[in-house]
Design an enzyme around this catalytic site. Structure first.
Site, PDB file in Angstrom:
ATOM      1  N   CYS A 182      57.913  41.518  44.676  1.00 54.69           N
ATOM      2  CA  CYS A 182      59.230  41.778  44.106  1.00 54.69           C
ATOM      3  C   CYS A 182      59.563  40.661  43.119  1.00 54.69           C
ATOM      4  O   CYS A 182      59.606  39.485  43.499  1.00 54.69           O
ATOM      5  CB  CYS A 182      60.291  41.852  45.204  1.00 54.69           C
ATOM      6  SG  CYS A 182      61.947  42.071  44.512  1.00 54.69           S
ATOM      7  N   HIS A 187      44.317  34.160  40.846  1.00 51.72           N
ATOM      8  CA  HIS A 187      45.015  35.012  39.858  1.00 51.72           C
ATOM      9  C   HIS A 187      45.645  36.244  40.510  1.00 51.72           C
ATOM     10  O   HIS A 187      45.936  37.216  39.829  1.00 51.72           O
ATOM     11  CB  HIS A 187      44.057  35.442  38.746  1.00 51.72           C
ATOM     12  CG  HIS A 187      43.683  34.324  37.815  1.00 51.72           C
ATOM     13  ND1 HIS A 187      42.661  34.404  36.891  1.00 51.72           N
ATOM     14  CD2 HIS A 187      44.211  33.081  37.662  1.00 51.72           C
ATOM     15  CE1 HIS A 187      42.568  33.265  36.223  1.00 51.72           C
ATOM     16  NE2 HIS A 187      43.492  32.436  36.672  1.00 51.72           N
TER      17      HIS A 187
HETATM   18  P1  OAD Z   1      35.236  36.823  31.208  1.00 53.67           P
HETATM   19  O1  OAD Z   1      35.148  38.252  30.830  1.00 53.67           O
HETATM   20  O2  OAD Z   1      35.948  35.901  30.298  1.00 53.67           O
HETATM   21  O3  OAD Z   1      33.775  36.229  31.428  1.00 53.67           O
HETATM   22  C1  OAD Z   1      32.811  36.900  32.188  1.00 53.67           C
HETATM   23  C2  OAD Z   1      31.547  36.050  32.259  1.00 53.67           C
HETATM   24  O4  OAD Z   1      30.633  36.704  33.117  1.00 53.67           O
HETATM   25  C3  OAD Z   1      30.847  35.839  30.914  1.00 53.67           C
HETATM   26  O5  OAD Z   1      30.515  34.461  30.764  1.00 53.67           O
HETATM   27  C4  OAD Z   1      29.561  36.692  31.038  1.00 53.67           C
HETATM   28  O6  OAD Z   1      28.448  36.104  30.375  1.00 53.67           O
HETATM   29  C5  OAD Z   1      29.344  36.677  32.535  1.00 53.67           C
HETATM   30  N1  OAD Z   1      28.617  37.862  33.038  1.00 53.67           N
HETATM   31  C6  OAD Z   1      28.675  39.136  32.609  1.00 53.67           C
HETATM   32  N2  OAD Z   1      27.877  39.925  33.325  1.00 53.67           N
HETATM   33  C7  OAD Z   1      27.297  39.137  34.271  1.00 53.67           C
HETATM   34  C8  OAD Z   1      26.346  39.352  35.312  1.00 53.67           C
HETATM   35  N3  OAD Z   1      25.834  40.559  35.555  1.00 53.67           N
HETATM   36  N4  OAD Z   1      25.960  38.293  36.064  1.00 53.67           N
HETATM   37  C9  OAD Z   1      26.473  37.052  35.816  1.00 53.67           C
HETATM   38  N5  OAD Z   1      27.360  36.783  34.854  1.00 53.67           N
HETATM   39  C10 OAD Z   1      27.768  37.811  34.081  1.00 53.67           C
HETATM   40  O7  OAD Z   1      35.871  36.802  32.686  1.00 53.67           O
HETATM   41  P2  OAD Z   1      36.518  35.558  33.466  1.00 53.67           P
HETATM   42  O8  OAD Z   1      35.880  34.293  33.080  1.00 53.67           O
HETATM   43  O9  OAD Z   1      36.526  35.934  34.897  1.00 53.67           O
HETATM   44  O10 OAD Z   1      42.849  36.340  33.971  1.00 53.67           O
HETATM   45  O11 OAD Z   1      37.999  35.596  32.927  1.00 53.67           O
HETATM   46  C11 OAD Z   1      38.910  34.640  33.410  1.00 53.67           C
HETATM   47  C12 OAD Z   1      40.289  35.214  33.407  1.00 53.67           C
HETATM   48  O12 OAD Z   1      40.587  35.731  32.113  1.00 53.67           O
HETATM   49  C13 OAD Z   1      40.491  36.414  34.312  1.00 53.67           C
HETATM   50  O13 OAD Z   1      40.745  36.066  35.643  1.00 53.67           O
HETATM   51  C14 OAD Z   1      41.661  37.114  33.706  1.00 53.67           C
HETATM   52  C15 OAD Z   1      41.219  37.032  32.267  1.00 53.67           C
HETATM   53  O14 OAD Z   1      42.204  37.107  31.318  1.00 53.67           O
HETATM   54  C16 OAD Z   1      44.052  36.931  34.007  1.00 53.67           C
HETATM   55  O15 OAD Z   1      44.206  38.133  33.840  1.00 53.67           O
HETATM   56  C17 OAD Z   1      45.155  35.969  34.277  1.00 53.67           C
END
Ligand code: OAD
Length: 228
Positions: A113, A105
Site C-alpha cells: 500500500c 529490488h
Molecule cells: P541486465 O539486463 O542489466 O544484465 C543482465 C546480465 O546478464 C548481462 O550482463 C548479460 O551478459 C548476463 N546474461 C545474459 N544471459 C545470461 C546467461 N544465460 N548466463 C549468465 N549471464 C547472462 O540485468 P541486471 O543486471 O539484473 O532494476 O539489472 C539490474 C537491475 O536493472 C534490475 O534489477 C532492474 C533493472 O532496471 C529495477 O527494475 C529497479
C-alpha cells in the site's frame, strides 16, 4: 568462509525470463520512465500494473534452472553461510530450493500500500481500483523497488558483505547502483571476488577472477568445484 552471491537477470535468462539490457531486453521494449518509477505509477497506474501483471504471469510459468538449483545445493552443503542477494523480482531462487534469499529490488509476489505501507501477497492480477486491506484506500502497488527508490535491506546487506570471505556476482550487467558497488565494498572489507557472467560486465575489471559463459553451465561446475 561465508559466501555472498549477488544475482541479476542473467541467472533467470535460461528459464525464459528476459534480461533488461541485452539486445531485445525489457528496457528496449519499455521506457523505464513509463513503467518503473513512482512518477510513472502516479501518472498512469493502469500501464504500470499491466507491465507488472504481465511479468508476474510470465515468471509464474518459468521454472528454476540448473544454476538456481546449484546455488541451493551450495547453501545446503557448504559448512558456512551462503546468502543470496538478488536484484531479481522472480521467485526462481526460492523455487530452486534456496532458503536465504534477500530481494533487494522487491518481489512480483508482493503488494504494497503506497499510503500506509501495509504488505501482502499480490493477486495474479493487480488493478488500480484495488483497496488496501488495512487502510481501505486505493493506491496499492506492486512491491517492487522503482528507480529513485531505496533498495530493501541495505543494512543487512552491508552486514553480510562485511562478514563474507567470498563475494560472487552472477548474471548482472553492473549498471545499477547500489548493487554494482557491492564488489568494491566486499573487496575493501577483505573478501575475494568472482564474477560469473555471459560476458564481462560494466564493472568486470573490479573482480579478482572472472569466468564467462551461460549460467546453467558455469554455476553447477563452480559449485561442484567448491564442494569437492
Ligand atoms: P541486465 O539486463 O542489466 O544484465 C543482465 C546480465 O546478464 C548481462 O550482463 C548479460 O551478459 C548476463 N546474461 C545474459 N544471459 C545470461 C546467461 N544465460 N548466463 C549468465 N549471464 C547472462 O540485468 P541486471 O543486471 O539484473 O532494476 O539489472 C539490474 C537491475 O536493472 C534490475 O534489477 C532492474 C533493472 O532496471 C529495477 O527494475 C529497479
Amino acid at each position: 568462509m561465508n559466501i555472498v552471491i549477488l544475482t541479476g537477470a542473467g541467472i533467470s535468462a535460461e528459464s525464459g525470463l528476459g534480461t533488461f539490457r541485452d539486445e531485445g531486453g525489457l528496457w528496449a521494449q519499455h521506457d523505464i520512465q513509463d513503467v518503473a518509477t513512482p512518477e510513472a505509477f502516479q501518472r498512469n497506474p493502469d500501464l504500470v500494473h499491466g507491465f507488472y501483471n504481465a511479468r508476474r504471469a510470465h515468471a509464474a510459468k518459468a521454472q528454476p534452472n540448473a544454476a538456481h538449483r546449484a546455488l541451493a545445493k551450495l547453501e545446503k552443503d557448504w559448512r558456512h553461510n551462503v546468502d543470496i542477494v538478488t536484484q531479481n523480482v522472480d521467485d526462481l531462487h526460492e523455487r530452486g530450493g534456496s532458503k536465504s534469499v534477500l530481494h533487494m529490488h522487491g518481489e512480483l509476489s508482493g503488494a504494497l500500500c503506497a499510503r500506509c505501507g501495509k504488505r501482502w501477497k499480490a493477486p495474479a492480477v493487480m488493478s488500480t481500483g484495488d483497496l488496501c486491506a488495512q487502510c481501505g484506500q486505493p493506491g496499492t502497488r506492486p512491491d517492487i523497488v522503482w528507480f529513485g527508490e531505496m533498495p530493501y535491506q541495505m543494512d543487512r546487506i552491508a552486514h553480510l558483505l562485511a562478514q563474507c570471505g567470498l563475494f560472487v556476482s552472477i548474471g548482472t550487467s553492473g549498471n545499477v547502483y547500489p548493487a554494482a558497488g557491492f564488489v568494491q565494498q566486499a573487496r575493501m572489507l577483505g573478501a575475494r571476488t568472482l564474477e560469473l557472467n555471459l560476458e564481462s560486465s560494466a564493472g568486470g575489471s573490479l573482480f579478482e577472477q572472472r569466468r564467462l559463459g551461460p549460467a546453467t553451465e558455469l554455476i553447477p561446475t563452480w559449485v561442484d568445484e567448491l564442494l569437492s
